[in-house]
Design a protein around this motif. Sequence first.
Motif, PDB file in Angstrom:
ATOM      1  N   ASN A   1      14.762   9.906   2.506  1.00  0.00           N
ATOM      2  CA  ASN A   1      14.147   8.987   3.696  1.00  0.00           C
ATOM      3  C   ASN A   1      14.669   7.399   3.209  1.00  0.00           C
ATOM      4  N   PHE A   2      14.984   6.883   4.180  1.00  0.00           N
ATOM      5  CA  PHE A   2      15.787   5.672   4.009  1.00  0.00           C
ATOM      6  C   PHE A   2      17.161   5.378   3.219  1.00  0.00           C
ATOM      7  N   GLY A   3      17.705   6.653   2.655  1.00  0.00           N
ATOM      8  CA  GLY A   3      18.822   6.837   1.862  1.00  0.00           C
ATOM      9  C   GLY A   3      19.988   6.830   3.172  1.00  0.00           C
TER      10      GLY A   3
ATOM     11  N   GLY B   1       6.473   2.663   1.373  1.00  0.00           N
ATOM     12  CA  GLY B   1       6.503   4.297   0.995  1.00  0.00           C
ATOM     13  C   GLY B   1       5.955   4.657  -0.342  1.00  0.00           C
ATOM     14  N   LEU B   2       6.058   5.883  -0.526  1.00  0.00           N
ATOM     15  CA  LEU B   2       5.631   6.451  -1.972  1.00  0.00           C
ATOM     16  C   LEU B   2       5.984   5.609  -3.382  1.00  0.00           C
ATOM     17  N   HIS B   3       7.053   5.122  -3.264  1.00  0.00           N
ATOM     18  CA  HIS B   3       7.447   4.455  -4.392  1.00  0.00           C
ATOM     19  C   HIS B   3       6.478   2.993  -4.706  1.00  0.00           C
TER      20      HIS B   3
ATOM     21  N   LEU C   1       0.817  -1.314   0.028  1.00  0.00           N
ATOM     22  CA  LEU C   1      -0.039   0.090   0.044  1.00  0.00           C
ATOM     23  C   LEU C   1       0.967   1.293  -0.053  1.00  0.00           C
ATOM     24  N   GLY C   2       1.969   1.118   0.555  1.00  0.00           N
ATOM     25  CA  GLY C   2       2.888   2.223   0.617  1.00  0.00           C
ATOM     26  C   GLY C   2       2.738   2.955   1.796  1.00  0.00           C
ATOM     27  N   TYR C   3       1.588   2.994   2.653  1.00  0.00           N
ATOM     28  CA  TYR C   3       1.525   3.581   3.746  1.00  0.00           C
ATOM     29  C   TYR C   3       1.691   2.699   4.812  1.00  0.00           C
TER      30      TYR C   3
ATOM     31  N   ALA D   1       7.258  14.467  -4.529  1.00  0.00           N
ATOM     32  CA  ALA D   1       6.564  15.414  -5.552  1.00  0.00           C
ATOM     33  C   ALA D   1       5.421  16.091  -4.760  1.00  0.00           C
ATOM     34  N   GLY D   2       5.695  17.582  -4.874  1.00  0.00           N
ATOM     35  CA  GLY D   2       4.735  18.427  -4.152  1.00  0.00           C
ATOM     36  C   GLY D   2       5.089  19.771  -4.145  1.00  0.00           C
TER      37      GLY D   2
END
Length: 857
Positions: A825-827, A575-577, A567-569, A816-817
Motif C-alpha cells: 500500500n502507498f508503494g 497507516g499501520l506505521h 492515529l494511523g486509522y 503483520a498477521g
Amino acid sequence: MKQQYKSYDESCAFLEACVEKYPDLITIENIGNTWEGRPIMLATISLHVAYAKLKPALLYTGTIHAREWIGHELAVEFIDYLLSNYDSNPEIFETLTENTLYIVPCLNPDGFEYSRKHFSFWRKNRRNNGDGTFGVDLNRNFEVGYKRTTNTSSNVYSGPHPFSEPETQAIKKFVDEHSNITIALDYHSQGNVFFPAHKFNHESEIEGTDLNSLCANMNYHIHKVTGRHYGINRGKPPTKLISGSGREYYYSKGIIAIVVEVGTRNIPDYIQNMSESVNENIPALLYALGESKSYSKSAPKRVEDFHIVSFSANSCEIAWEHEDNNVYFEIYKNLNNKMACNQSSLVGVTCNKYFIDENLESGTMYFYYIRAVDKLTKTFSPYAPKVKLKTLLSENEFSRTIFPHASDVGYVAEKSPEANHKHFGVNSLKVGVSEALGISYGVMTFDLSTIPKNAIILDAKVSLYPLNRVSAKVEKYGEWSLTIIDQETVPNIRDFDQVHNAKRIKSIGMSIPSEKLTQGIWSHWDCNEFERQMVQEELKHEKITFKLAGPTTLPVGRDSQIMVFDLGYGNQGGGLHYRPSIDIKYTIPSTKVALPLENSMTITPDGIITEYLACGFNENDEKIFGYLSFDLSSLPDPDEVVITDAWIELYNTSTVKKKVDIRYNVEFVDLEEFSYSDIKERERIEFIGYEVSSAQLGKKRKHHFIFDQYSKLALEEKQKNGEEAKFIIKPTSVLTRDHIINWASEKKHAAKLMIKYIKRRKFPLPAPVNLKTNIVNKLIKITWDKVEDEDLIGYYVVRNRWHAPKNPFDGVKLYAGPDNYTYDNFGSTKMDKYFAVFTYDNVPNYSLGSVIEYKAK
Ligand SMILES: [Zn+2]
C-alpha cells in the motif's frame, strides 16, 4: 530605543556597510527587481570571496512569505555573526575557507514591506492580478509539481504559470547558474519544524538519510542553545504535499533542500521569542554551512550496500562496500529515529568494511548510520541509507507490540460532548486545550489478553507520533503526560466527564514539555520499575487504559495549545506505521523441579566405590573425586524449555577441619567409562560455575553449586540429546592431606539437581517459501505459501529499497498477521525494491527472512 525588526532598506544598507568593512569576505548583488522595483539582494560570503564559486555552497533564502519575518531577521543576524567572529572563531574561519554562503535575506521584499506597513498578515508578493486582487504565493510558483489555480484572491494563488514572478525567476536563474550549491535552506515560520524535500512518493530516497540527518544534527545544535527539539517531518505524500515550492525545485537539481519553520508566531515578541529563535538557529546554520562540502563533487562517495550481516540478543555485525582506499568510515548508532549523527553517537571508526557492535540490549531497536571520511581532507561523504535492527530477545523473554483497536483510541473534548464518540478510530488525537475544544484528552485502551496474567513485566513503553499541521500553534508552554487510569471509573471512554474525573493509577515515563514534543519524531513514555508493576497489575483486567493530557489552561492571548498525534486509522491517518503502541517485554514465573540422584560414586586411587559420594584428599595428598549423574528425561519437550536457573544441592555430613583452604567445584563430564587417572588427567575443564570453599562447608550443611549461563545451555543440550547429566566434584588446594568430605546419601538429603525452567519456544519456525510479487489493481501484491504449524502466529512483511532486509524491522512494515499475502500500500510499482517475509511464533521468534527482489519494468 528597543531593538525591533529591521526594514528591507535597513538590511540592504547593512549589507552595503558589510561590503565596505569586509571586502575580502562579502560581495552583494541584485539578482532581480520586483514588481515595485525593489532589488532582490543576495550576499555571497566566503573567505577570499572572489573564489566563492569554486567552493561548495549553501543557499539561504528568507521571507519568501511576506509575513514570516524570521527569515529576514535571522539572515541579517547570521551574516553579522559570521563577519564579526570569523577571525576569532576557528570553526567559522575553517567553514568559510572551505564553503560559500549565498544568502537572500528576503526573497519577497514587496510583500515584506507591505506586511510591515499595511497588513501584517500579508503572505504573497505584490503582483497586480488585474482583477482588483494582488499577489501570488511565490512558494507555489516554482515549476516542480506546479498546480494552476484561478482564485487570485487566495493566499496560495500559484500565479498564471510557473516562474511567472520576477522573484521566482531571479532565484531560479541564480540557482541554475551556480552548480556549486549543494544545500538549500528556506526559512519560514512557524512550528519549530524541519520539512525536508520530497519526490512526491512514499518510497525512501537515496538522500532520505542525508535530509533527516542534516536536520537532526542541526537540531543537536539548537538543543544546546535553548533545549528545544524541532520536529523533522516529511509529511504524508503525495496528497499532503505542497505544489510548486522552491524546496522541490532545488531538490530536483540535486540539492539537499529543507524548509525550516521557526518559532510559534509569524511576528513574535522580539526580545523574548525572536531573539531565542535567532540564537538557537545560528550555530545550526553554521553547522549546515560546513556540511556543504560533504555533498560536493570532491567529497568521498556514499558507502554502498550498507547492511546487517548477523545479529543476536546482544550484538550485531554490519558491513558495506566502498571502492576508495583513501577513506575511513564513521559509524553512528541511535536508539530513536532522526537523532544526531555526530560525536554524541559515534560508535566506530574503522578502515574495515565491517563493524561488530557488542553490549546491545535484548529486544531493542537500533538505528545505524555510516559515512566515509577522506583520510587527508577529513571531508565526509553523504550517508548511506540507514539500517534498522531489533535485537533478539534473551532466552527467557517474550515481547508484545500492541496497537489499540480503532474503536479504543480517540480524544474527548470538553466543548464537544456530542461529537466525542466520532473522535475514535479516525485520523488523529487532539490533546491540550483550545478555545474551540476546551480541554481535550487522548484516551486509549490496549488489549493485554495475549500476555499471561502472571507475567513479570521487564520493560514497558508507550509510543505516539506527533504530527501537527503547519497551522497548529504550539507555544513553549505546558507538558504532555500519560497516565494509567482505573478502568472501573471510566465505563465509557468516550465520555469527557468520565475521562476528566477518572481515577489516576499512575503516570508513566516523563512528562514531555511542548518544546520536546516534536512532530515527525516518535514520542516515547518509558516505564520505570514501579510503573512497570502498575502495568503488571492491569494484566488481571486483560487491558490497560491510558489518558494523555496536555496543558489545561491557555497562555495569555492564545486560542490554542493543542498537539495532534497520528492515529494511523482513517483517511488522514498515516497507516499501520504511525499507530500508537505499547511495547511490553516480559517473562513468566518459572517452574521448579528437583531431579533425584541417579548414580553416585567415589573415585579414589585405590578404586571406585559405588553408591557413595565423597571427595577431598587422602593421607597421601591424592585427590578423591565424587561422581554423580541425573536423568533429565522427566523435563518437558526440550524445544520448548528454557532453563532459567540450575544448581546442585548437596548436604555435607563431615566435620570440617579449621585452617584448611580447600575449594570444591563441580564440572560436567562426558565420559562413558573411566578410571582414576582419566579423571585426574582430564584437560578439558568445564566448571559449572561457582565453587564452595571449606570455610563455607564448615558453616552450614546444605550447599549449592550454582550453574553459570554456559552450563545452563550445556544442560539444555544434554536434555535435547537425551543424555544424562554427569558431574564430577573436584577438590583443589595446595598441600593438604587426609581431608575427606562425605556427602549425604539418605533419601532426604541426597544430592539433587535443582532446575527452574519456563516453557518457551526456543527456535523460530521455518521461513515462508515461494514468495511472489505481481501487480493487482495498480498495487504490488506479495504472496507466499502458508507455513503449516500450530505454533505459527503470523507473517511479518517489510520493504526496503536499498538492501535485502535481514531483520523484520529493517525497512517499512507492510503487514503483520496470519494471511499469506499483502499489498504494498502507498508503494510505487515503478521502483526496484526488496520485500522480506518472516514467520513468527508467540514469543515472538522471527524466522530468517524470505526475500524477493522486485524489479520495475
Ligand atoms: Zn512560509
